[in-house]
Design a protein around this motif. Sequence first.
Motif, PDB file in Angstrom:
ATOM      1  N   LYS A   1       0.752  -1.448   0.380  1.00  0.00           N
ATOM      2  CA  LYS A   1       0.270  -0.156  -0.036  1.00  0.00           C
ATOM      3  C   LYS A   1       0.929   1.092  -0.094  1.00  0.00           C
ATOM      4  N   GLU A   2       1.659   0.800   0.520  1.00  0.00           N
ATOM      5  CA  GLU A   2       2.701   2.547   0.836  1.00  0.00           C
ATOM      6  C   GLU A   2       3.860   2.380  -0.420  1.00  0.00           C
ATOM      7  N   ALA A   3       4.012   1.011  -0.928  1.00  0.00           N
ATOM      8  CA  ALA A   3       4.441   1.281  -2.271  1.00  0.00           C
ATOM      9  C   ALA A   3       4.061   2.491  -3.185  1.00  0.00           C
ATOM     10  N   VAL A   4       2.468   2.428  -3.326  1.00  0.00           N
ATOM     11  CA  VAL A   4       1.484   2.081  -4.340  1.00  0.00           C
ATOM     12  C   VAL A   4       1.034   3.773  -4.420  1.00  0.00           C
ATOM     13  N   ALA A   5       1.030   3.671  -3.029  1.00  0.00           N
ATOM     14  CA  ALA A   5       1.559   5.684  -2.606  1.00  0.00           C
ATOM     15  C   ALA A   5       2.497   6.522  -3.484  1.00  0.00           C
ATOM     16  N   SER A   6       2.873   5.705  -2.652  1.00  0.00           N
ATOM     17  CA  SER A   6       4.546   6.959  -3.563  1.00  0.00           C
ATOM     18  C   SER A   6       4.778   6.604  -5.088  1.00  0.00           C
TER      19      SER A   6
END
Length: 282
Positions: free
Chosen positions: A247-252
């Motif tokens: 989720k964090e990687a996608v948000a980045s």
Amino acid sequence: MSEGTMQRRAQRDQRDDQSVQRTGRLRAALAVAAVPVMLVAAGCSGDSGSGSDDGGSPAAGAGQTTSASSSAAPTVPPAAYKTLPKVCDVLSKKTLEELVPEAKAGKAGNTDDTSTRANCSWDSLKNNGVKGSQFRWLNVSLLRFESDIAGGAADQQAHAYYEKQVKGATSVQGAAQTRQEPLAGTGNEATSVRYDLKKKEGAFKQQTVVARVENVVVTVDYNGAGLAGDKTPDADDLTKAAQKAAKEAVASVTAANTGTGSGSAAKPSSGAPSPSASAAKS
């Protein structure tokens, strides 16, 4: 005049008459043969004149055809995302401390173009003395697609690669207890896969999360093992950790292209389904 002389004159006159008759017939035949030739010539002249009377219409028609061909040239929509974030910075420091507590820094993979392909890995070995040690390994990879006539729309290409990644994660040789499930709120589509894998070092719990956001595919691989007698980590805990990282990687990725940082809010592209049929829970 002798009889012989008269006979020779008569024969000569007869030959002259025959010659005149043949000449007349030849002239008549030539006259008849000349008629079709003249007609053909007249016909050709008529065609030529007809072409010129059109006022250059053949050339105009060719121009219209060229224009129609140009307007009918195939096109594909442009890629939504044009860049990738620094891959070793896509996860927060807090998340890294949770997943790989003993890791010093991420190691970026070699790539010729970081705007289209990048990956970073971390490893952690926590020594618990006589109890053994806990090993963790984390890898985040990013792959961005561009639209082109040969390959098609960028999000379509990304969707195909996404499905390929999911299939690969569910068909690892030697894997046991394989499970997959769709992951909501992570880009346009996402799937979480987990399985057990025995190695000579110990029993590993492997987690793979594959997500697509627009024309970018994010793959998070995370595994853990208890070594030298330490207990095997809980698979549910590792799954939650891997999903959080995804989720964090996608948000980045979204933030790098839109400035919003809300990767989970990305709307599905019209060119690819969300969630994927391949994300159905097995």
